[in-house]
Scaffold this active site. Structure first.
Site, PDB file in Angstrom:
ATOM      1  N   LYS A  22       0.856  -1.206   0.000  1.00  0.00           N
ATOM      2  CA  LYS A  22       0.000   0.000   0.000  1.00  0.00           C
ATOM      3  C   LYS A  22       0.886   1.249   0.000  1.00  0.00           C
ATOM      4  CE  LYS A  22      -1.656   1.617   4.034  1.00  0.00           C
ATOM      5  NZ  LYS A  22      -1.372   3.027   4.317  1.00  0.00           N
ATOM      6  N   ASN A  23       1.905   1.256   0.852  1.00  0.00           N
ATOM      7  CA  ASN A  23       2.695   2.479   1.024  1.00  0.00           C
ATOM      8  C   ASN A  23       3.722   2.697  -0.067  1.00  0.00           C
ATOM      9  OD1 ASN A  23       1.149   2.949   3.215  1.00  0.00           O
ATOM     10  ND2 ASN A  23       2.697   2.393   4.730  1.00  0.00           N
ATOM     11  N   CYS A 114      -4.890  12.354  12.246  1.00  0.00           N
ATOM     12  CA  CYS A 114      -5.746  11.173  12.427  1.00  0.00           C
ATOM     13  C   CYS A 114      -5.466  10.703  13.857  1.00  0.00           C
ATOM     14  CB  CYS A 114      -5.397  10.106  11.405  1.00  0.00           C
ATOM     15  SG  CYS A 114      -3.713   9.589  11.542  1.00  0.00           S
ATOM     16  N   ARG A 119       0.298  14.783  12.525  1.00  0.00           N
ATOM     17  CA  ARG A 119       0.822  14.511  11.175  1.00  0.00           C
ATOM     18  C   ARG A 119       0.906  15.797  10.342  1.00  0.00           C
ATOM     19  NH1 ARG A 119      -1.484   8.880   9.138  1.00  0.00           N
ATOM     20  NH2 ARG A 119       0.536   8.846   8.082  1.00  0.00           N
ATOM     21  N   ASP A 302       4.529   0.849  12.034  1.00  0.00           N
ATOM     22  CA  ASP A 302       3.300   0.235  11.510  1.00  0.00           C
ATOM     23  C   ASP A 302       3.112  -1.198  11.993  1.00  0.00           C
ATOM     24  OD1 ASP A 302       3.419   1.866   8.254  1.00  0.00           O
ATOM     25  OD2 ASP A 302       2.863   2.567  10.242  1.00  0.00           O
ATOM     26  N   ARG A 394      -8.598  -0.498   4.619  1.00  0.00           N
ATOM     27  CA  ARG A 394      -7.726   0.506   3.958  1.00  0.00           C
ATOM     28  C   ARG A 394      -6.379  -0.110   3.603  1.00  0.00           C
ATOM     29  NH1 ARG A 394      -7.445   6.183   6.946  1.00  0.00           N
ATOM     30  NH2 ARG A 394      -6.002   6.390   5.211  1.00  0.00           N
TER      31      ARG A 394
END
Ligand code: EPZ
Length: 415
Positions: A22-23, A114, A119, A302, A394
């Site tokens: 994803k990243n 978030c 951030r 993460d 997500r």
């Protein structure tokens, strides 16, 4: 709304194939905006964040065809006012760097914070200003503009992944040379640089703490395969370690998950490395250790929630030090509902392993916290129900199917 219902207590056995990162794919999709040609991107994961990014690219006029490869043609894109949808995912701010390569004035919603932290994007903006841009705010919309975008030397006060990527994107078509010092060195940075270089960019040093980008006039179409998702891989590795069992995690790059392999060995899980897979086996009764999250190649932030989730049922006490984000312990309250014994002081959590975690009704507060709760549910006695699972979708493709494939008892139900 949907939720996951998990019956804990079983072990996991078998093999699971890991999707594209994803990243890595999110900055690469933003980078496609720089290319007035057709690109084909392989190994794109089917995730809600990816769909949101594709929707944003289409908003600017990108032509996109989904199939075995994702075909993207950004030859004819137009500059448009900021799209509110962009505020829904942080990675949309990466569109700014790419759009600056095409247009002299770009507006975008300020990416909100978030649950894991404020951030800010000050380092992104520092980079753009060093290159000759100015910015202003109006009603939550930030507008960045310039007459000429020129390469410059930019020092990042923190090796921010997003700032490194955004400045790289803004530099590839700028005049002159940009040097980013103290930049992020994550594998996703290297993958983005490889994608751009295969399209004709001149980026050297990705993967080191200094990246040099020589501006070029034009990029051309290219084909690229996205690297495997090291965080999805690590999540499944911890799932097996926590429940006990033996699983092969396939389609990965072992080098990218070195810190996770080494920490698992530290808690007596067995990890056998193969060329593009690892085999993890464990009896599910693991001694606790300490973890400290750090930028790559340190232990990934993460993976912190997932590791804490198995520590909750570990033997003894472990300390978790979250150095990257200021508020990434939202999962502690949910784990406590399952009987976990965790105390938090600022960015440090003390995890006292308990004999048994009990199934409970919990909710995902963010993507990785949600993944952690799946792991604690699998390790717990009884039934765990996880709400707000849109957060999990997500970043994980068909996670419940993959867990069932390994013998885990989990199902997705409408609530
Ligand atoms: C990327 O976020 C990842 N997201 C995050 O993954 C990951 O946790 C993070 O990098 C760190 O590895 C994507 O790649 C889409 P940062 P990013 O800029 O780029 C501070 C997941 O679960 N900072 O490296 O936003 C910031 O507040 C997600 O997949 C500034 O102060 O991370 C944070 O404390 C979560 N000013 C730290 O740096 C800035 O201008 C790391 O942020 C930028 C960042």
């Amino acid at each position: 709304m949907e939720r996951f219902v998990i019956e804990g207590g079983g072990v996991l056995n078998g093999s699971v194939s890991i999707n594209g990162s994803k990243n890595s794919v999110l900055p690469i999709l933003a980078a496609a905006l720089l290319i007035k040609d057709k690109c084909r991107i392989y190994n794109v994961p089917h995730l809600s964040d990816v769909y949101t990014m594709l929707e944003l690219l289409r908003y600017y006029g990108a032509k996109i065809k989904e199939g075995l490869a994702l075909e993207i043609d950004c030859t004819d894109i137009e500059n448009k006012r900021a799209n509110d949808k962009a505020a829904s995912i942080r990675a949309s701010f990466l569109l700014v760097g790419a759009l600056l390569g095409r247009f002299k004035r770009v507006s975008m919603p300020m990416p909100g914070g978030c649950s894991i932290g404020l951030r800010p994007v000050d380092l992104h903006l520092k980079g753009f200003c060093c290159m000759g841009a100015d910015y202003s705010f109006e009603q939550g919309i930030i507008t960045i503009e310039y007459d000429r975008l020129r390469g410059n030397e930019i020092y990042l006060d923190f090796p921010s992944v997003g700032a490194t990527e955004n400045i790289m994107l803004a530099s590839v078509l700028a005049e002159g040379t940009t040097i980013i010092s103290n930049c992020a060195i994550e594998p996703e940075i290297v993958d983005l640089a490889e994608f751009l270089n295969s399209a004709g960019a001149d980026i050297r040093g990705a993967g080191s703490d200094t990246i040099v980008i020589k501006g070029t006039d034009r990029l051309h179409g290219t084909d690229h395969r996205v690297i495997p998702d090291r965080i999805e891989a690590g999540t499944f590795m911890l799932a097996v370690a926590g429940t006990g069992g033996c699983c092969r995690i396939e389609n990965i790059i072992p080098d990218h998950i070195k810190p996770i392999i080494l920490k698992l060995r530290e808690i007596d899980a067995e990890v056998k490395e193969e060329e593009n897979s690892v085999i993890v086996s464990s009896d599910g009764k693991l001694p606790n250790t300490d973890i400290k999250t750090m930028p790559y190649p340190g232990f990934p932030t993460d993976m912190q929630a997932q590791f804490m989730s198995i520590m909750a049922k570990g033997i003894g006490t472990g300390i978790v030090n979250e150095t990257v984000f200021e508020n990434r312990f939202m999962h502690v309250g949910e784990l406590a509902k399952m009987g976990a014994n965790i105390t938090v002081e600022g960015r440090t959590a003390v995890v006292k392993g308990v004999e048994v975690l009990k199934g409970a009704s919990v909710k995902a507060t963010d993507l990785r916290a949600g993944a952690g709760l799946i792991l604690s549910g699998l390790c717990a006695e009884g039934i765990t129900e996880i709400g707000e699972i849109q957060y999990i979708d997500r970043g994980y493709e068909k996670i419940e199917e993959k867990i069932r494939q390994l013998g885990g008892k989990i199902k997705r139900v409408q609530s």
